[in-house]
Design a protein around this motif. Structure first.
Motif, PDB file in Angstrom:
ATOM      1  N   LYS A 155      38.847  54.053  42.745  1.00 30.69           N
ATOM      2  CA  LYS A 155      40.039  53.743  41.957  1.00 30.69           C
ATOM      3  C   LYS A 155      41.123  53.088  42.805  1.00 30.69           C
ATOM      4  CE  LYS A 155      43.600  55.935  39.094  1.00 30.69           C
ATOM      5  NZ  LYS A 155      44.126  57.221  38.569  1.00 30.69           N
ATOM      6  N   CYS A 156      41.330  53.597  44.012  1.00 27.32           N
ATOM      7  CA  CYS A 156      42.404  53.079  44.861  1.00 27.32           C
ATOM      8  C   CYS A 156      42.178  51.614  45.240  1.00 27.32           C
ATOM      9  CB  CYS A 156      42.564  53.939  46.113  1.00 27.32           C
ATOM     10  SG  CYS A 156      41.091  54.044  47.153  1.00 27.32           S
ATOM     11  N   ILE A 157      40.927  51.229  45.507  1.00 25.89           N
ATOM     12  CA  ILE A 157      40.627  49.849  45.879  1.00 25.89           C
ATOM     13  C   ILE A 157      40.766  48.935  44.670  1.00 25.89           C
ATOM     14  CG2 ILE A 157      38.856  48.295  46.755  1.00 25.89           C
ATOM     15  CD1 ILE A 157      40.101  50.129  48.858  1.00 25.89           C
ATOM     16  N   ALA A 158      40.328  49.392  43.516  1.00 27.46           N
ATOM     17  CA  ALA A 158      40.494  48.604  42.295  1.00 27.46           C
ATOM     18  C   ALA A 158      41.974  48.372  42.007  1.00 27.46           C
ATOM     19  CB  ALA A 158      39.823  49.310  41.123  1.00 27.46           C
ATOM     20  N   GLU A 159      42.791  49.403  42.199  1.00 24.35           N
ATOM     21  CA  GLU A 159      44.223  49.271  41.954  1.00 24.35           C
ATOM     22  C   GLU A 159      44.882  48.370  42.988  1.00 24.35           C
ATOM     23  OE1 GLU A 159      45.187  53.525  39.730  1.00 24.35           O
ATOM     24  OE2 GLU A 159      45.368  53.388  41.920  1.00 24.35           O
ATOM     25  N   LEU A 160      44.421  48.439  44.225  1.00 29.77           N
ATOM     26  CA  LEU A 160      44.968  47.578  45.270  1.00 29.77           C
ATOM     27  C   LEU A 160      44.672  46.102  44.967  1.00 29.77           C
ATOM     28  CD1 LEU A 160      44.978  48.121  49.053  1.00 29.77           C
ATOM     29  CD2 LEU A 160      43.945  46.036  48.196  1.00 29.77           C
ATOM     30  N   LYS A 161      43.443  45.814  44.535  1.00 26.46           N
ATOM     31  CA  LYS A 161      43.088  44.434  44.180  1.00 26.46           C
ATOM     32  C   LYS A 161      43.931  43.945  43.013  1.00 26.46           C
ATOM     33  CE  LYS A 161      38.246  44.768  45.678  1.00 26.46           C
ATOM     34  NZ  LYS A 161      36.830  44.717  45.220  1.00 26.46           N
ATOM     35  N   GLU A 162      44.097  44.795  42.012  1.00 25.29           N
ATOM     36  CA  GLU A 162      44.908  44.438  40.845  1.00 25.29           C
ATOM     37  C   GLU A 162      46.357  44.168  41.250  1.00 25.29           C
ATOM     38  OE1 GLU A 162      46.288  46.417  36.551  1.00 25.29           O
ATOM     39  OE2 GLU A 162      44.885  47.461  37.867  1.00 25.29           O
ATOM     40  N   PHE A 163      46.875  44.978  42.171  1.00 21.97           N
ATOM     41  CA  PHE A 163      48.247  44.804  42.643  1.00 21.97           C
ATOM     42  C   PHE A 163      48.418  43.458  43.330  1.00 21.97           C
ATOM     43  CE2 PHE A 163      51.357  45.054  46.062  1.00 21.97           C
ATOM     44  CZ  PHE A 163      52.473  45.600  45.442  1.00 21.97           C
ATOM     45  N   LEU A 164      47.501  43.097  44.226  1.00 20.77           N
ATOM     46  CA  LEU A 164      47.618  41.838  44.964  1.00 20.77           C
ATOM     47  C   LEU A 164      47.503  40.639  44.030  1.00 20.77           C
ATOM     48  CD1 LEU A 164      45.546  42.639  48.188  1.00 20.77           C
ATOM     49  CD2 LEU A 164      48.028  42.645  47.899  1.00 20.77           C
ATOM     50  N   LEU A 165      46.578  40.691  43.084  1.00 19.59           N
ATOM     51  CA  LEU A 165      46.427  39.576  42.148  1.00 19.59           C
ATOM     52  C   LEU A 165      47.662  39.429  41.261  1.00 19.59           C
ATOM     53  CD1 LEU A 165      42.683  40.073  41.140  1.00 19.59           C
ATOM     54  CD2 LEU A 165      43.650  38.119  42.383  1.00 19.59           C
ATOM     55  N   LYS A 166      48.241  40.534  40.876  1.00 19.37           N
ATOM     56  CA  LYS A 166      49.432  40.507  40.031  1.00 19.37           C
ATOM     57  C   LYS A 166      50.627  39.909  40.765  1.00 19.37           C
ATOM     58  CE  LYS A 166      52.614  43.594  37.548  1.00 19.37           C
ATOM     59  NZ  LYS A 166      52.910  45.009  37.184  1.00 19.37           N
ATOM     60  N   HIS A 167      50.729  40.193  42.065  1.00 20.41           N
ATOM     61  CA  HIS A 167      51.892  39.762  42.828  1.00 20.41           C
ATOM     62  C   HIS A 167      51.703  38.419  43.522  1.00 20.41           C
ATOM     63  CE1 HIS A 167      52.991  43.962  42.195  1.00 20.41           C
ATOM     64  NE2 HIS A 167      54.225  43.629  42.521  1.00 20.41           N
ATOM     65  N   CYS A 168      50.522  37.838  43.399  1.00 22.30           N
ATOM     66  CA  CYS A 168      50.303  36.499  43.960  1.00 22.30           C
ATOM     67  C   CYS A 168      50.700  35.474  42.903  1.00 22.30           C
ATOM     68  CB  CYS A 168      48.841  36.318  44.367  1.00 22.30           C
ATOM     69  SG  CYS A 168      48.498  34.688  45.072  1.00 22.30           S
TER      70      CYS A 168
END
Length: 302
Positions: A155-168
């Motif tokens: 879950k943490c890695i999925a959320e981290l990827k989602e965070f980076l894509l959202k903020h790029c």
């Protein structure tokens, strides 16, 4: 602690090429900013120790840290002797690592506890820095490299990827970032590095040297081919914190020539930034300052 096979005695396998220019740059940065009497000599791996909790001392660096002029200097005499030791991560380090990473993804609510667990469970690659024989078991730094493909279902890695894509927000980069975090994730290492602000800079070169060594050793020493391949990184992603002057993007000159447009919280992050193929910034809301905006920088190194 990653074991050093006898067949490598006297001839270590080469460190990952991606870190070679960084290591040289960091060593140069370290040597040019330190008085000669504070420069480190050769690094010798520390022997196994029977410290409480079953921890194994990786390296012990005895440093005499000179305090800056302050009321503390007057009170304590100006010099503090501290023996810093490198340890394998272990469950007892959970709260210390979590404190260091509390703002890793700004003030976003995400599975930080799960992220810390991944770092602590990966004992062959990763280091925490403490003061030797410290009863408080205080933690001063953590560094590790996590395979984004290996842990993709967490879950943490999925959320981290989602965070980076959202903020790029840079369209020219977002496509590359999506590919990097998706189909190429099995070859990508997330370089995690956090520490207290006053950690002696003398520790940085051996700390990153240890990480490079451990990644190299893991590609041969892990028990299965799948695990060995998981440390054969082709590229790295790094999330770091910077201070960016509010007028940095304007064409007019800053008010003072000595005033820097960008300040790197960790000096090595500037080197990483220069070595990266691309990077993007996004606002950081967990803390604010007056003259500078706090931003996070995501850099891609190959």
């Amino acid at each position: 602690m990653p074991r050093r096979p006898t067949r490598r005695h006297g001839s270590l396998i080469a460190r990952p090429l991606t870190f070679a220019p960084f290591s040289r740059s960091l060593a140069h940065l370290h040597s040019t900013h330190m008085p000669k009497h504070q420069m480190l000599g050769s690094k010798v791996p520390g022997p196994p120790s029977n410290n409480k909790g079953g921890a194994v001392v990786k390296k012990i660096l005895k440093e005499k840290i000179e305090q800056s002029e302050s009321s503390e200097e007057e009170e304590f005499g100006g010099d503090v002797q501290a023996d810093f030791a490198f340890f394998d991560p272990k469950p007892d380090d959970f709260h210390g690592v979590k404190i260091l990473l509390h703002s890793y993804l700004d003030n976003t609510e995400w599975d930080l506890s799960g992220f810390v667990d991944l770092i602590l469970e990966q004992t062959t690659v990763g280091t925490v820095v403490k003061i030797e024989d410290d009863e408080d078991n205080g933690l001063f730094s953590v560094v590790s490299a996590l395979n984004l493909g290996r842990y993709k279902d967490h879950k943490c890695i999925a959320e981290l990827k989602e965070f980076l894509l959202k903020h790029c927000l840079e369209k020219s980069i977002k496509g590359d970032l999506r590919v990097l975090l998706g189909e190429q994730a099995h070859n990508v290492g997330l370089l995690v590095s956090r520490r207290v602000v006053n950690l002696p800079p003398q520790l940085l070169p051996p700390l990153y040297d240890a990480l490079c060594d451990e990644i190299s050793w893991a590609t041969e020493d892990e028990p299965t081919e799948e695990l060995r391949n998981s440390f054969r990184f082709n590229s790295y992603v790094l999330v770091s914190k910077i201070y960016k002057h509010k007028n940095a993007d304007k064409k007019n000159r800053l008010s003072s020539d000595s005033e820097e447009a960008v300040i790197y919280v960790n000096p090595e992050d500037e080197i990483f930034h220069k070595l990266s193929l691309w990077s993007f910034n996004f606002p950081f809301h967990a803390e604010q300052v007056t003259a500078h905006e706090v931003s996070s920088n995501c850099a891609y190194l190959e």
